[in-house]
Design a protein around this motif. Structure first.
Motif, PDB file in Angstrom:
ATOM      1  N   ASP A 193       3.346  -3.354   9.571  1.00 23.97           N
ATOM      2  CA  ASP A 193       4.302  -2.501   8.865  1.00 23.97           C
ATOM      3  C   ASP A 193       3.857  -1.047   8.933  1.00 23.97           C
ATOM      4  O   ASP A 193       4.689  -0.130   8.925  1.00 23.97           O
ATOM      5  N   GLY A 194       2.517  -0.848   9.014  1.00 23.86           N
ATOM      6  CA  GLY A 194       1.999   0.506   9.206  1.00 23.86           C
ATOM      7  C   GLY A 194       2.458   1.091  10.536  1.00 23.86           C
ATOM      8  O   GLY A 194       2.780   2.280  10.636  1.00 23.86           O
ATOM      9  N   SER A 211       4.548   8.376   8.876  1.00 29.64           N
ATOM     10  CA  SER A 211       3.141   8.565   8.533  1.00 29.64           C
ATOM     11  C   SER A 211       2.300   8.690   9.804  1.00 29.64           C
ATOM     12  O   SER A 211       2.815   8.541  10.917  1.00 29.64           O
ATOM     13  N   ARG A 241      -0.724  -4.085   8.564  1.00 23.15           N
ATOM     14  CA  ARG A 241      -0.988  -3.237   9.733  1.00 23.15           C
ATOM     15  C   ARG A 241       0.272  -3.101  10.596  1.00 23.15           C
ATOM     16  O   ARG A 241       0.613  -2.007  11.056  1.00 23.15           O
ATOM     17  N   LEU A 258       3.892   0.536   2.525  1.00 17.53           N
ATOM     18  CA  LEU A 258       3.694  -0.477   3.567  1.00 17.53           C
ATOM     19  C   LEU A 258       3.696  -1.841   2.860  1.00 17.53           C
ATOM     20  O   LEU A 258       3.123  -1.976   1.782  1.00 17.53           O
ATOM     21  N   TYR A 262      -5.648   2.735   5.095  1.00 19.40           N
ATOM     22  CA  TYR A 262      -5.171   1.841   4.027  1.00 19.40           C
ATOM     23  C   TYR A 262      -4.899   0.411   4.470  1.00 19.40           C
ATOM     24  O   TYR A 262      -4.538  -0.429   3.668  1.00 19.40           O
ATOM     25  N   THR A 263      -5.030   0.095   5.771  1.00 19.31           N
ATOM     26  CA  THR A 263      -4.756  -1.292   6.203  1.00 19.31           C
ATOM     27  C   THR A 263      -5.936  -1.825   7.014  1.00 19.31           C
ATOM     28  O   THR A 263      -6.609  -1.057   7.687  1.00 19.31           O
ATOM     29  N   GLU A 265      -3.651   7.756   8.390  1.00 20.33           N
ATOM     30  CA  GLU A 265      -3.287   7.202   7.080  1.00 20.33           C
ATOM     31  C   GLU A 265      -3.198   5.680   7.124  1.00 20.33           C
ATOM     32  O   GLU A 265      -3.675   4.983   6.236  1.00 20.33           O
ATOM     33  N   VAL A 266      -2.565   5.165   8.175  1.00 20.73           N
ATOM     34  CA  VAL A 266      -2.390   3.708   8.293  1.00 20.73           C
ATOM     35  C   VAL A 266      -3.742   3.020   8.471  1.00 20.73           C
ATOM     36  O   VAL A 266      -4.017   1.990   7.872  1.00 20.73           O
ATOM     37  N   VAL A 295       0.970   5.040   1.622  1.00 22.03           N
ATOM     38  CA  VAL A 295       0.334   6.007   2.517  1.00 22.03           C
ATOM     39  C   VAL A 295       1.098   7.326   2.421  1.00 22.03           C
ATOM     40  O   VAL A 295       2.277   7.346   2.081  1.00 22.03           O
ATOM     41  N   ARG A 323       0.867  -1.182   0.000  1.00 18.05           N
ATOM     42  CA  ARG A 323       0.000   0.000   0.000  1.00 18.05           C
ATOM     43  C   ARG A 323       0.906   1.235   0.000  1.00 18.05           C
ATOM     44  O   ARG A 323       2.045   1.155   0.455  1.00 18.05           O
TER      45      ARG A 323
END
Length: 562
Positions: free
Chosen positions: A543-544, A553, A541, A505, A561-562, A557-558, A452, A450
């Motif tokens: 890795d976010g 980030s 998630r 991510l 996108y997760t 944002e995380v 972000v 992803r």
């Protein structure tokens, strides 16, 4: 300095022996990690000065070098090039006579300066290399401030042609598209998009308005809407630039524009779509200077980076990258291929369409109108003696089967799939009708990714997030007790958005024997994911969280996108 040409600047500095190789490689790593250009990283080190690099560039290109740029150019010389042309190509005339003209250029590497301006100015063009940082102020000193804004141009445009645009002939449409204010308006919109590092420009007609929006770092921003009457002339202008059928407004069309904007060559992919109130036009900006096709620059975790390098270096196997549209899948695959793009490796790609032209790689654009789809291209590839193959996307069973066949007969195959996570790719292939034993025999790894938005480094500020946000992250409070959280306050550098650029991510499943067994048994997605997590996979998630705690980030944002 020379941000678009980091690879070639590296080779120039190396060839001119301005630095020891070890020093140069160290500064190359610094440029990749900091985002500075290669030239600026070398200059900031203090070992080589700006003049030495510029002189080396001039010698490499066979151009003259000017060490001190004048404050202003004489009016008799400046008049040889129109101000709009000078701004578009970022050049200032330096010396002029009856047959030739010498130009100070912001980007001396841009071949369009000589190719286009020789024809436009009807003189032989020579380029003079100078400090590119001084060209903007020299342009203003010579030609004055940008002499027209979008509002000024809109003021010049007559609204008389507004009303009856439905039944215009091809000639009438061409006349509209070639009106000087329309040409300048479209050029300014595109210049603004490139300046703001937009990835897409949307021209959208509605019943009572004409909307223009830019996509920057994944988010859409609207500019002040021009009059509705501009929809047809602007659309026609874009279609003229992209060599489309200007009078065909009933079916979608695709085209491509190659032009110089603000001194550098830019490639635009154009798509039109007939809608209820006119044609919607979207331009995808294919700008290599915005997309760094280098694995080191993709913010990949070290373990995933080394795994990708190992995968593309193997003699065979399939490597799949998954994610939604616009998540950087193709960029990752290009970057992986560049790692093995050398004289002893034959690389073929089938793409829809070819996004970035890369020297040394044979790239094929699929063409459905003549029956050249992914499966047919892939079948032809096997007779071309390749080592590595990239297929833009596995869309059907036939393409999947040929990809497996290519892998089992000694080729590395890279491709993409649209799935939500890495484990979903296996289920998608089985759903297409591919036999599980073929998947487990050929598939080596799956990377889900992803993009972000990255917090702007100029206005990044630490803060204490609310308890509700922490709960949505679903993490152990003890794990984050000593962690810092950041957001962007907003500043001129990021146009007050708080974000500038994007960060990836990633989650990667390496297909181990245990996972092969699960695939053979048609195990559900969740079981495969659970096994991968047991074997050390970090989820998207997780890795976010790495991106959040590194200050790259935000929680919002995380979560988005997760």
């Amino acid at each position: 300095m020379f941000e678009d040409h980091n690879d070639i600047v590296y080779e120039i500095i190396k060839g001119a022996e301005l630095l020891e190789n070890a020093q140069l490689d160290e500064l190359n790593e610094s440029h990749l990690s900091t985002g500075k250009s290669m030239a600026d990283a070398v200059i900031d080190s203090g070992v080589v000065d700006r003049g030495q690099i510029l002189k080396a560039v001039a010698d490499y290109l066979g151009y003259e070098y000017l060490d001190s740029v004048p404050n202003k150019v004489d009016e008799s010389v400046a008049s040889a090039v129109r101000s709009s042309t000078a701004r578009m190509y970022a050049v200032v005339p330096y010396e002029v006579d009856d047959t030739k003209i010498a130009l100070l250029a912001q980007d001396p590497f841009n071949p369009a300066i000589i190719d286009d301006l020789t024809f436009t100015l009807n003189k032989d063009i020579t380029i003079v290399v100078c400090d590119p940082g001084k060209i903007d102020s020299l342009l203003i000193a010579t030609y004055g401030e940008e002499d027209s804004s979008i509002d000024d141009i809109l003021g010049e445009i007559s609204h008389d042609f507004a009303e009856s645009q439905e039944d215009l002939s091809e000639g009438d449409l061409a006349d509209l598209a070639n009106q000087t204010p329309i040409i300048r308006f479209v050029n300014l919109v595109l210049q603004q998009a490139i300046k703001d590092k937009a990835s897409d420009v949307h021209f959208e007609p509605f019943e009572d308005q004409f909307r223009i929006r830019y996509r920057i770092d994944g988010a859409l921003y609207e500019m002040a809407p021009p009059p509705k009457s501009l929809a047809v002339p602007v659309t026609s202008r874009v279609k003229v630039l992209s060599n489309m059928n200007i009078s065909e407004r009933r079916i979608p069309q695709d085209g491509r524009i190659k032009m110089t904007i603000a001194g550098r060559p830019v490639d635009l992919r154009v798509s039109t779509l007939p809608t209820q109130f006119g044609e919607s036009v979207v331009l995808r900006v294919l700008d290599k200077s915005v997309v760094n096709l280098d694995l080191e620059a993709l913010s990949l975790p070290d373990d995933i980076l080394s795994t990708i390098r190992d995968l593309v270096d193997r003699p065979n196997g399939i490597f799949i990258v998954t994610g939604p549209t616009g998540s950087g899948k193709t960029t990752t695959l290009y970057s992986a291929l560049r790692e093995v793009n050398n004289v002893d490796t034959k690389i073929l790609t089938a793409e829809d369409p070819v996004e970035y032209e890369i020297d040394g790689i044979m790239q094929v654009a699929v063409n459905h109108q003549v029956g050249l789809d992914f499966s047919r291209a892939l079948r032809a590839f096997l007779r071309q003696d390749p080592d590595k193959i990239m297929v833009g996307e596995i869309r059907d069973l036939e393409t999947a089967q040929i990809a497996v066949q290519a892998s089992l007969t000694g080729h590395v195959v890279l491709s993409t799939l649209h799935t939500n996570d890495a484990s979903g790719a296996v289920t998608r292939l089985i759903d297409m009708g591919l036999e599980p034993f073929l998947i487990s025999a050929s598939l080596e790894a799956i990377l889900a990714q992803r993009l972000v938005r990255r917090i702007c480094t100029s206005c990044r500020t630490a803060y204490e997030p609310g308890q509700d946000l922490i709960e949505m992250l679903d993490v152990n409070p003890l794990e984050i007790a000593d962690k810092d959280f950041y957001y962007g306050e907003g500043c001129p550098e990021c146009s007050n958005t708080g974000y500038r650029g994007r960060v990836g991510l990633f989650e990667m499943i390496i297909v181990s024997d245990a996972i092969r067994e699960l695939i053979n048994n048609r195990a559900p997605t969740l079981t495969i994911k659970q096994k991968a997590l047991e074997q050390g996979m970090r989820s998207l998630r997780d890795d976010g969280l790495r991106a959040i705690f590194d200050g790259n980030s935000t929680i919002e944002e995380v979560l988005k996108y997760t």
